[in-house]
Scaffold this motif. Structure first.
Motif, PDB file in Angstrom:
ATOM      1  N   ARG A   1       0.027  -1.194   0.080  1.00 28.81           N
ATOM      2  CA  ARG A   1       0.317   0.041  -0.491  1.00 28.81           C
ATOM      3  C   ARG A   1       0.732   1.207  -0.001  1.00 28.81           C
ATOM      4  O   ARG A   1       0.340   1.984  -0.883  1.00 28.81           O
ATOM      5  N   THR A   2       2.070   0.908   0.894  1.00 28.87           N
ATOM      6  CA  THR A   2       2.936   2.143   0.743  1.00 28.87           C
ATOM      7  C   THR A   2       3.686   2.369  -0.434  1.00 28.87           C
ATOM      8  O   THR A   2       3.691   4.024  -0.826  1.00 28.87           O
ATOM      9  N   CYS A   3       3.227   1.286  -1.020  1.00 26.01           N
ATOM     10  CA  CYS A   3       4.528   1.720  -2.807  1.00 26.01           C
ATOM     11  C   CYS A   3       3.468   2.433  -3.630  1.00 26.01           C
ATOM     12  O   CYS A   3       4.054   2.786  -4.779  1.00 26.01           O
ATOM     13  N   ARG A   4       2.251   1.314  -3.108  1.00 22.08           N
ATOM     14  CA  ARG A   4       0.941   2.498  -4.144  1.00 22.08           C
ATOM     15  C   ARG A   4       0.816   3.154  -4.113  1.00 22.08           C
ATOM     16  O   ARG A   4       0.456   4.437  -5.475  1.00 22.08           O
ATOM     17  N   GLU A   5       1.042   4.738  -3.039  1.00 26.77           N
ATOM     18  CA  GLU A   5       0.487   5.494  -2.306  1.00 26.77           C
ATOM     19  C   GLU A   5       1.784   6.177  -2.866  1.00 26.77           C
ATOM     20  O   GLU A   5       1.524   7.379  -3.701  1.00 26.77           O
ATOM     21  N   GLU A   6       3.096   5.391  -2.752  1.00 23.13           N
ATOM     22  CA  GLU A   6       3.981   6.599  -3.166  1.00 23.13           C
ATOM     23  C   GLU A   6       3.791   6.444  -4.971  1.00 23.13           C
ATOM     24  O   GLU A   6       4.986   7.603  -5.340  1.00 23.13           O
TER      25      GLU A   6
ATOM     26  N   GLY B   1      -0.298   8.690  -9.429  1.00 21.40           N
ATOM     27  CA  GLY B   1       0.567   9.902 -10.383  1.00 21.40           C
ATOM     28  C   GLY B   1       1.050   8.870 -11.858  1.00 21.40           C
ATOM     29  O   GLY B   1       1.664   9.647 -12.812  1.00 21.40           O
ATOM     30  N   SER B   2       1.899   7.592 -11.859  1.00 22.85           N
ATOM     31  CA  SER B   2       1.901   6.379 -12.892  1.00 22.85           C
ATOM     32  C   SER B   2       1.015   6.340 -13.545  1.00 22.85           C
ATOM     33  O   SER B   2      -0.294   6.053 -12.679  1.00 22.85           O
ATOM     34  N   PRO B   3       1.075   5.483 -14.872  1.00 19.73           N
ATOM     35  CA  PRO B   3       0.338   5.167 -15.256  1.00 19.73           C
ATOM     36  C   PRO B   3      -0.245   4.537 -15.317  1.00 19.73           C
ATOM     37  O   PRO B   3       0.301   3.702 -14.517  1.00 19.73           O
ATOM     38  N   ASP B   4      -1.977   3.878 -15.136  1.00 16.81           N
ATOM     39  CA  ASP B   4      -2.743   3.187 -14.298  1.00 16.81           C
ATOM     40  C   ASP B   4      -2.276   1.999 -14.692  1.00 16.81           C
ATOM     41  O   ASP B   4      -2.250   0.897 -14.520  1.00 16.81           O
ATOM     42  N   GLY B   5      -2.212   1.364 -16.250  1.00 10.64           N
ATOM     43  CA  GLY B   5      -1.739   0.766 -17.240  1.00 10.64           C
ATOM     44  C   GLY B   5      -0.349  -0.717 -17.043  1.00 10.64           C
ATOM     45  O   GLY B   5      -0.329  -1.423 -16.520  1.00 10.64           O
ATOM     46  N   ALA B   6       0.550   0.648 -16.004  1.00 12.40           N
ATOM     47  CA  ALA B   6       2.238  -0.058 -15.812  1.00 12.40           C
ATOM     48  C   ALA B   6       1.490   0.123 -13.975  1.00 12.40           C
ATOM     49  O   ALA B   6       2.573  -0.937 -13.470  1.00 12.40           O
TER      50      ALA B   6
ATOM     51  N   VAL C   1       4.601  -1.286  -9.174  1.00 16.25           N
ATOM     52  CA  VAL C   1       3.211  -1.367  -7.171  1.00 16.25           C
ATOM     53  C   VAL C   1       4.107  -2.576  -6.731  1.00 16.25           C
ATOM     54  O   VAL C   1       5.360  -2.843  -6.360  1.00 16.25           O
ATOM     55  N   GLU C   2       4.401  -4.003  -7.880  1.00 16.93           N
ATOM     56  CA  GLU C   2       4.823  -4.978  -7.300  1.00 16.93           C
ATOM     57  C   GLU C   2       6.541  -5.357  -7.452  1.00 16.93           C
ATOM     58  O   GLU C   2       7.004  -5.842  -6.261  1.00 16.93           O
ATOM     59  N   ARG C   3       7.526  -4.767  -8.350  1.00 19.03           N
ATOM     60  CA  ARG C   3       8.973  -4.605  -8.083  1.00 19.03           C
ATOM     61  C   ARG C   3       9.257  -3.556  -7.520  1.00 19.03           C
ATOM     62  O   ARG C   3      10.316  -3.842  -6.894  1.00 19.03           O
ATOM     63  N   LEU C   4       8.494  -2.783  -6.961  1.00 21.78           N
ATOM     64  CA  LEU C   4       9.059  -1.619  -5.757  1.00 21.78           C
ATOM     65  C   LEU C   4       8.815  -2.311  -4.772  1.00 21.78           C
ATOM     66  O   LEU C   4       9.707  -2.454  -3.233  1.00 21.78           O
TER      67      LEU C   4
ATOM     68  N   LEU D   1      10.844  -5.328  -0.247  1.00 23.97           N
ATOM     69  CA  LEU D   1      10.938  -6.355   0.681  1.00 23.97           C
ATOM     70  C   LEU D   1      12.024  -7.377   1.498  1.00 23.97           C
ATOM     71  O   LEU D   1      12.781  -8.317   2.275  1.00 23.97           O
ATOM     72  N   LYS D   2      12.817  -6.902   0.201  1.00 29.91           N
ATOM     73  CA  LYS D   2      13.971  -8.275   0.139  1.00 29.91           C
ATOM     74  C   LYS D   2      15.709  -7.650   0.814  1.00 29.91           C
ATOM     75  O   LYS D   2      16.384  -8.544   1.154  1.00 29.91           O
TER      76      LYS D   2
END
Length: 70
Positions: free
Chosen positions: A38-43, A46-51, A56-59, A64-65
């Motif tokens: 959720r934090t990554c999504r918030e940060e 403004g990024s394109p919806d399709g991306a 989100v998952e990459r960040l 997490l690693k």
């Protein structure tokens, strides 16, 4: 890193990332994973919806690693 407050909006990019990352990081527990995603999504707002799902998952995966100091 600023932590996001829980959101009431059910974002598909958040749900899918949490599902996959929970399998990849079972020792972290769902609450930790949800908070990071959720934090990554918030940060990334403004990024394109399709991306958004991939970003989100990459960040979140990178965060997490990162080993925590002991």
């Amino acid at each position: 890193m600023t932590m996001a407050a829980p959101t009431t909006v059910h974002d598909p990019s958040v749900r899918s990332a949490v599902t996959r990352l929970a399998k990849e990081f079972p020792d972290l527990g769902p609450r930790s994973i949800v908070l990071v995603v959720r934090t990554c999504r918030e940060e990334l707002r403004g990024s394109p919806d399709g991306a958004m799902p991939e970003l989100v998952e990459r960040l979140a995966r990178q965060r997490l690693k990162i080993p925590t100091p002991r």
